[in-house]
Motif scaffolding. Structure first.
Motif, PDB file in Angstrom:
ATOM      1  N   GLU A 113     -20.792   3.915   8.538  1.00  0.00           N
ATOM      2  CA  GLU A 113     -19.456   4.366   8.919  1.00  0.00           C
ATOM      3  C   GLU A 113     -18.423   3.818   7.933  1.00  0.00           C
ATOM      4  N   VAL A 114     -17.463   4.660   7.566  1.00  0.00           N
ATOM      5  CA  VAL A 114     -16.423   4.286   6.610  1.00  0.00           C
ATOM      6  C   VAL A 114     -15.065   4.519   7.262  1.00  0.00           C
ATOM      7  N   THR A 115     -14.193   3.513   7.181  1.00  0.00           N
ATOM      8  CA  THR A 115     -12.830   3.626   7.703  1.00  0.00           C
ATOM      9  C   THR A 115     -11.870   3.710   6.513  1.00  0.00           C
ATOM     10  N   VAL A 116     -11.067   4.767   6.470  1.00  0.00           N
ATOM     11  CA  VAL A 116     -10.152   4.982   5.345  1.00  0.00           C
ATOM     12  C   VAL A 116      -8.745   5.142   5.884  1.00  0.00           C
ATOM     13  N   ASN A 117      -7.759   4.997   4.968  1.00  0.00           N
ATOM     14  CA  ASN A 117      -6.378   5.249   5.358  1.00  0.00           C
ATOM     15  C   ASN A 117      -5.946   6.636   4.904  1.00  0.00           C
ATOM     16  N   THR A 118      -4.710   6.966   5.183  1.00  0.00           N
ATOM     17  CA  THR A 118      -4.205   8.317   4.886  1.00  0.00           C
ATOM     18  C   THR A 118      -4.195   8.594   3.391  1.00  0.00           C
ATOM     19  N   TYR A 119      -3.819   7.590   2.580  1.00  0.00           N
ATOM     20  CA  TYR A 119      -3.740   7.809   1.129  1.00  0.00           C
ATOM     21  C   TYR A 119      -5.103   8.105   0.537  1.00  0.00           C
ATOM     22  N   TRP A 120      -6.150   7.495   1.081  1.00  0.00           N
ATOM     23  CA  TRP A 120      -7.516   7.755   0.589  1.00  0.00           C
ATOM     24  C   TRP A 120      -7.849   9.232   0.753  1.00  0.00           C
ATOM     25  N   ALA A 121      -7.496   9.817   1.935  1.00  0.00           N
ATOM     26  CA  ALA A 121      -7.778  11.231   2.183  1.00  0.00           C
ATOM     27  C   ALA A 121      -6.842  12.121   1.383  1.00  0.00           C
ATOM     28  N   ASN A 122      -5.570  11.692   1.210  1.00  0.00           N
ATOM     29  CA  ASN A 122      -4.600  12.534   0.515  1.00  0.00           C
ATOM     30  C   ASN A 122      -4.922  12.692  -0.971  1.00  0.00           C
ATOM     31  N   ILE A 123      -5.584  11.696  -1.591  1.00  0.00           N
ATOM     32  CA  ILE A 123      -5.947  11.806  -3.005  1.00  0.00           C
ATOM     33  C   ILE A 123      -6.765  13.052  -3.258  1.00  0.00           C
ATOM     34  N   CYS A 124      -7.618  13.419  -2.284  1.00  0.00           N
ATOM     35  CA  CYS A 124      -8.460  14.619  -2.405  1.00  0.00           C
ATOM     36  C   CYS A 124      -7.855  15.805  -1.680  1.00  0.00           C
ATOM     37  N   GLY A 125      -6.614  15.678  -1.221  1.00  0.00           N
ATOM     38  CA  GLY A 125      -5.942  16.809  -0.599  1.00  0.00           C
ATOM     39  C   GLY A 125      -6.253  16.999   0.867  1.00  0.00           C
ATOM     40  N   TYR A 126      -6.856  15.998   1.548  1.00  0.00           N
ATOM     41  CA  TYR A 126      -7.248  16.125   2.957  1.00  0.00           C
ATOM     42  C   TYR A 126      -6.397  15.212   3.824  1.00  0.00           C
TER      43      TYR A 126
ATOM     44  N   THR B  10      -7.245   2.907   0.889  1.00  0.00           N
ATOM     45  CA  THR B  10      -8.090   1.779   1.283  1.00  0.00           C
ATOM     46  C   THR B  10      -9.310   2.294   2.049  1.00  0.00           C
ATOM     47  N   TRP B  11     -10.405   1.588   1.875  1.00  0.00           N
ATOM     48  CA  TRP B  11     -11.635   1.957   2.601  1.00  0.00           C
ATOM     49  C   TRP B  11     -12.374   0.701   3.032  1.00  0.00           C
ATOM     50  N   GLU B  12     -13.096   0.831   4.169  1.00  0.00           N
ATOM     51  CA  GLU B  12     -13.918  -0.254   4.688  1.00  0.00           C
ATOM     52  C   GLU B  12     -15.244   0.351   5.134  1.00  0.00           C
ATOM     53  N   TRP B  13     -16.321  -0.139   4.562  1.00  0.00           N
ATOM     54  CA  TRP B  13     -17.656   0.474   4.734  1.00  0.00           C
ATOM     55  C   TRP B  13     -18.541  -0.464   5.545  1.00  0.00           C
ATOM     56  N   ASN B  14     -18.987   0.031   6.733  1.00  0.00           N
ATOM     57  CA  ASN B  14     -19.993  -0.688   7.534  1.00  0.00           C
ATOM     58  C   ASN B  14     -21.361  -0.309   6.986  1.00  0.00           C
ATOM     59  N   ILE B  15     -21.965  -1.235   6.241  1.00  0.00           N
ATOM     60  CA  ILE B  15     -23.192  -0.910   5.508  1.00  0.00           C
ATOM     61  C   ILE B  15     -24.343  -0.603   6.468  1.00  0.00           C
ATOM     62  N   ALA B  16     -24.382  -1.268   7.625  1.00  0.00           N
ATOM     63  CA  ALA B  16     -25.492  -1.068   8.557  1.00  0.00           C
ATOM     64  C   ALA B  16     -25.456   0.318   9.185  1.00  0.00           C
ATOM     65  N   THR B  17     -24.257   0.791   9.561  1.00  0.00           N
ATOM     66  CA  THR B  17     -24.153   2.091  10.239  1.00  0.00           C
ATOM     67  C   THR B  17     -23.764   3.217   9.301  1.00  0.00           C
TER      68      THR B  17
ATOM     69  N   HIS C 215      -9.013   2.950  -3.462  1.00  0.00           N
ATOM     70  CA  HIS C 215      -9.086   4.092  -4.365  1.00  0.00           C
ATOM     71  C   HIS C 215      -7.703   4.272  -4.995  1.00  0.00           C
ATOM     72  N   THR C 216      -7.679   4.316  -6.363  1.00  0.00           N
ATOM     73  CA  THR C 216      -6.421   4.533  -7.082  1.00  0.00           C
ATOM     74  C   THR C 216      -6.486   5.857  -7.821  1.00  0.00           C
TER      75      THR C 216
ATOM     76  N   ILE D 255       0.847  -1.204   0.000  1.00  0.00           N
ATOM     77  CA  ILE D 255       0.000   0.000   0.000  1.00  0.00           C
ATOM     78  C   ILE D 255       0.874   1.243   0.000  1.00  0.00           C
ATOM     79  N   ASN D 256       1.932   1.225   0.827  1.00  0.00           N
ATOM     80  CA  ASN D 256       2.807   2.394   0.858  1.00  0.00           C
ATOM     81  C   ASN D 256       3.537   2.584  -0.468  1.00  0.00           C
ATOM     82  N   GLY D 257       3.886   1.436  -1.126  1.00  0.00           N
ATOM     83  CA  GLY D 257       4.591   1.546  -2.393  1.00  0.00           C
ATOM     84  C   GLY D 257       3.696   2.052  -3.507  1.00  0.00           C
ATOM     85  N   THR D 258       2.456   1.641  -3.514  1.00  0.00           N
ATOM     86  CA  THR D 258       1.522   2.045  -4.579  1.00  0.00           C
ATOM     87  C   THR D 258       0.696   3.254  -4.190  1.00  0.00           C
ATOM     88  N   GLN D 259       0.749   3.641  -2.909  1.00  0.00           N
ATOM     89  CA  GLN D 259      -0.053   4.754  -2.384  1.00  0.00           C
ATOM     90  C   GLN D 259      -1.535   4.564  -2.691  1.00  0.00           C
ATOM     91  N   LEU D 260      -2.000   3.346  -2.492  1.00  0.00           N
ATOM     92  CA  LEU D 260      -3.420   3.038  -2.664  1.00  0.00           C
ATOM     93  C   LEU D 260      -4.200   3.565  -1.463  1.00  0.00           C
TER      94      LEU D 260
END
Length: 916
Positions: A689-702, A680-687, A780-781, A673-678
């Motif tokens: 809630e979405v868990t993302v890593n740093t690269y997911w937020a950095n793609i959009c500048g956050y 990652t996200w994990e979505w709890n469909i019932a609640t 997210h790529t 993941i660090n090499g490809t800067q992918l």
């Protein structure tokens, strides 16, 4: 026999007290208080009334008769004796009448007042007016004096009785109404009689002094007149002069004074001293029962003045009746007023006492009704209010007490009900027995578990429900409990069907329905014994399993002080080897793990963490190292000091190896993941809630902190509306069927405002029992560069194809189709995907640049008129590229340097992003 001896003793005691009170009655009459001229206040009836109260009616009459005998000497007639005896008889009769009918005894002063009003006064009138032939003024004086004297003595007796009761402090021995009645009456009579006595004596002395002064003056005047006529002392002339003087004296004195005057000779002196002092001499009794008052009235005041010339005395005598009548009239009026006040006081005292007694009786009745009302839970009527502050306060206090008692009784009833409910709902067997072991009560658990009914057990010995072979032990246990030597019993209970119920009982002393008893609670041990057997089996199973227990001493290298037997099957060491003094548990720990284990234990001890877990490697007897899980507990003494360490350990080598492999696998994934800067996200469909890593937020500048809390809505808000619907549709298809993999390209808004192309991929990783998706995960790529390259390539292809078509049209230009028309059509086709296209003409003569043709998309403002004859010097950078015949393509205007940006603004709008 004891009873006759006791009766004789009481009889003799009664006779002795009667004699003593008789003596006291005589003494009370002897120590009388003289008002004036044969009128005296006697106190003998006090002893008679005391005998009446203490010893009975007969003794009271005897004491009254004894005290009345002194009146024969004092007043020389028997009527006073008769009246005193009648007073004792009538007052005693009233008390006997009330006692026989069970009524409250009347106040002594009231009973005596009733006697005088209805019997005593008529009897005095009959005896003194008829028997002694006294005139009415004298008779009325005696009536007032004796009735007041009798009532006053009765009030004294009442107060004395109340004082005796107060000193003896008997329970219920004093009536507040009688105290109120006697006190008020005594307070009225005592000052009245004292004032009457003092006033009568003062008035009598004052009149006698004035009379004495007059007689002495008359004597001096007479002697002076006799001296004048001494020369011609003719007897007839002297007698005439004395007669004249007597007429003058009688006129100046009281009516009926009857002044007499004569001169005695030396041979026949007067029967009283010749000292110029006036004296009253009583008349000689006419018969045996003549009244002293009458003798005083018929007496005369005499005064003997010395006559020095003849050696004889001048005697003057005045009738005492006018003086005594005036004093008696004054005293009679005072006593009459006092009698009226006494009767009024009697009335007020009786009314006040009865009202007070009635109020108190109401309070008593209400107080007596209170326990019944509380017991029967019926409304309680509070005592009514009155005009006495104290009785109102007492009533209010009684009401407060009543309310408090009602509440407490209800609480007690609730507690008793709760106790009974608790007693009957207990699953344990409860016995209530006497101290000898006889059963008084049982709870329903005894009936249900032993099979006996309450009637079968109550009254029987507790030893009967123990096995026959334990009968003697049961009796000995009861005796030991009675002596306080034991409080438990572990004998089994015998059921009605003959089976034995294992039990253990806890016994303590108490009270049941007012008698001392034993309370015993027996616990059915059947389930506990079964649990102990199961626990023993579990312990045996545990000892044969992969877990062994161990206890270390708190010392260096942790010597072992206890270890389970199955340690040999796990570590290979025998318990004896590990318990040896030279065995050091620390030597078994892998050298690479020892320091970490020691540091962790010291940290737990420092911060008082008494339970903790560790994982480290131990060396087996074979020399092999294996991973062990260690759950440890620090044991402390009463002072909080650690005295030993306990733990249980089991071999977790397989688990540890799998854990280490999983850690390595996770590390490889992190590296990818660090090499490809992918992202990652994990979505709890019932609640959502979405868990993302740093690269997911950095793609959009956050950063992740800027987006938290991250949810499905966060992704929707960042996605471009044109691709969002298509991606959500693909999501629905994948959620319904996992065979259709989710993959979607979409634009997401960057923090700086532009759009970034992202490839979103993922799949459902967890579904519930109903095959409903629960967790979905993916990546997210960032495909922004690739996507822009594809767009530019596509646009270049379109532009090349369009330029070829335009070149063909220009070659095949006809006269009917002008060049301006071809240019405008070409600009429109060139601007199919643009906002603005235009042609510029460079005039080298004027060195200017002008827009000749311009096409704008709908809604875009044309700028042709504003771009005419612009100096070519303002396009230095742009003109250089044109002279070199280079194509100028600007993908991002914002990326140009300042010169290029200023030249582009001359032809296009300021918000233009790219041009060519």
């Amino acid at each position: 026999m004891p009873i006759p001896q006791l009766s004789n003793h009481l009889y003799l005691k009664k006779i002795l007290f009667t004699v003593l009170l008789a003596v006291a009655a005589i003494a009370g009459n002897v120590l009388h208080l003289s008002l004036f001229f044969g009128v005296d206040l006697l106190f003998g009836s006090i002893a008679a009334l005391l005998a009446l109260v203490w010893l009975g009616r007969a003794s009271g009459i005897l004491v009254a008769a004894a005290g009345g005998t002194y009146t024969l000497l004092l007043w020389d007639h028997p009527y006073a004796l008769l009246i005193f005896v009648a007073e004792a008889a009538v007052v005693g009769g009233q008390r006997e009448w009330a006692r026989r009918r069970g009524r409250p005894l009347p106040p002594l002063a009231l009973a005596d007042a009733l006697y005088w009003l209805f019997i005593g006064i008529p009897l005095v009138i009959l005896c003194y007016r008829v028997g002694l032939e006294m005139n009415w003024p004298q008779t009325l004086l005696v009536v007032f004096k004796q009735s007041l004297n009798g009532i006053f003595n009765a009030a004294i007796v009442s107060l004395f009785m109340l004082f005796v009761a107060l000193m003896r402090r008997p329970q219920g021995g004093m009536h507040i109404a009688e105290l109120h009645f006697s006190s008020l009456l005594f307070a009225t009579l005592l000052p009245g009689l004292l004032i009457a006595s003092w006033n009568s004596q003062r008035y009598g002395i004052e009149i006698e002094n004035r009379l004495s002064d007059r007689l002495q003056l008359f004597a001096q005047l007479t002697l002076q007149e006799l001296d004048k006529h001494a020369a011609d002392a003719h007897p007839e002339l002297l007698a005439a002069e004395i007669k004249r003087l007597l007429q003058i004296y009688n006129a100046s004195l009281l009516q009926n004074a009857d002044v007499q005057m004569y001169i005695t000779s030396a041979q026949m002196p007067p029967p009283y001293p010749i000292d110029s002092v006036m004296r009253l001499h009583q008349a000689v009794p006419k018969d045996r029962f003549d009244s002293r008052m009458e003798r005083y009235r018929e007496g005369r005041y005499n005064i003997a003045v010395p006559y020095p010339k003849t050696g004889s005395a001048l005697v003057m005598s005045v009738n005492a009746a006018p003086i005594i009548d005036r004093v008696q009239t004054e005293v009679r009026h005072t006593l009459a007023l006092l009698m009226v006040l006494t009767l009024l006081a009697l009335l007020i005292a009786q009314i006040g006492s009865r009202h007070l007694a009635l109020l108190l009786q109401r309070l008593v009745t209400s107080a007596r009704a209170l326990p019944v009302a509380i017991r029967d839970q019926i409304p309680w009527i509070a005592p009514p209010s009155s005009f006495f502050v104290e009785t109102n306060q007492l009533a209010d206090t009684l009401a407060v007490i009543g309310n408090a008692l009602t509440i407490n009784f209800r609480l007690l009833h609730v507690e008793r009900t709760n106790f009974r409910a608790f007693f009957e709902s207990m699953d344990d067997l409860i016995f209530v027995t006497t101290l000898n072991g006889k059963i008084l009560d049982i709870n329903p658990a005894v009936e249900s578990k032993l099979g006996y009914s309450a009637t079968e057990l109550v009254g029987k010995s507790i030893s009967l429900i123990h096995p026959a072979d334990a009968f003697e032990t049961s009796n000995n246990t009861v005796s030991a409990m009675r002596s306080g030597l034991t409080h438990t019993c572990n004998l089994p209970l015998l059921m009605k069907n003959g089976e034995q119920l294992p039990s253990t009982a806890r016994v303590w002393r108490g009270h049941w329905n007012g008698q001392e008893c034993f309370f015993g609670i027996s616990k059915d041990q059947t389930a506990e014994l079964a649990a102990r057997a199961a626990l023993s089996r579990e312990r045996d199973l545990f000892s044969a399993g992969p877990v062994f227990t161990i206890t270390w001493d708190v010392a260096e290298h942790w010597p072992v002080i206890q270890v389970s037997n199955n340690v040999t099957d796990i570590l290979g060491y025998t318990p004896a080897e590990m318990l040896d003094a030279d065995f050091r548990y620390a030597d078994l720990i892998h050298p690479n793990d020892l320091k970490a284990v020691v540091d962790e234990i010291n940290w737990y001890i420092k911060y008082r963490r008494d339970t903790f877990e560790q994982s480290y490697r131990l060396r087996l007897y074979s020399g092999e190292y294996r991973w062990f899980y260690d759950f440890t507990r620090l044991m402390r003494d009463a002072k909080g000091q650690i005295n030993e360490i306990r733990g249980y350990l089991f071999d977790q080598s397989h688990l540890k190896e799998a854990q280490l492999a999983l850690i390595q696998e996770r590390q490889r994934l992190v590296n990818v993941i660090n090499g490809t800067q992918l992202g990652t996200w994990e979505w709890n469909i019932a609640t959502g809630e979405v868990t993302v890593n740093t690269y997911w937020a950095n793609i959009c500048g956050y950063t992740i902190a800027e987006l938290e809390p991250v949810s499905y809505t966060t992704w929707q808000q960042l996605a471009h509306p044109q691709e969002l619907a298509r991606c959500e549709e693909q999501l629905k298809i994948h959620l319904a069927d996992s065979d259709h993999r989710y993959s979607c390209e979409l634009r997401m808004r960057h923090k700086d405002g532009y759009w970034v192309w992202v490839l979103s991929e993922g799949s459902v990783v967890i579904r519930d029992a109903n095959n409903q998706p629960q967790i979905m995960a993916g990546t997210h790529t960032n495909i922004n560069e690739r996507k822009h390259a594809e767009i530019q390539l596509h646009r270049r292809e379109l532009l090349d194809h369009l330029l070829v078509e335009l070149a063909g049209e220009l070659v095949n230009l006809t006269p009917t189709l002008g060049i301006d028309t071809v240019i405008e059509r070409a600009l429109g086709r060139l601007g199919h995907h643009l906002d603005r296209t235009f042609f510029c003409k460079i005039d080298h003569v004027t060195n200017t640049v002008s827009k000749t043709h311009e096409w704008t998309a709908e809604g875009v403002i044309p700028l042709r008129d504003q771009c005419q004859c612009i100096a070519i010097d303002r396009f230095t950078t742009f003109s250089k590229s044109l002279r070199r015949n280079e194509a100028v393509i600007i993908p991002q205007v914002a990326d140009l340097n300042r010169n290029w940006q200023e030249e582009c603004v001359l032809f296009v709008a300021q918000n233009t992003h790219h041009c060519c």
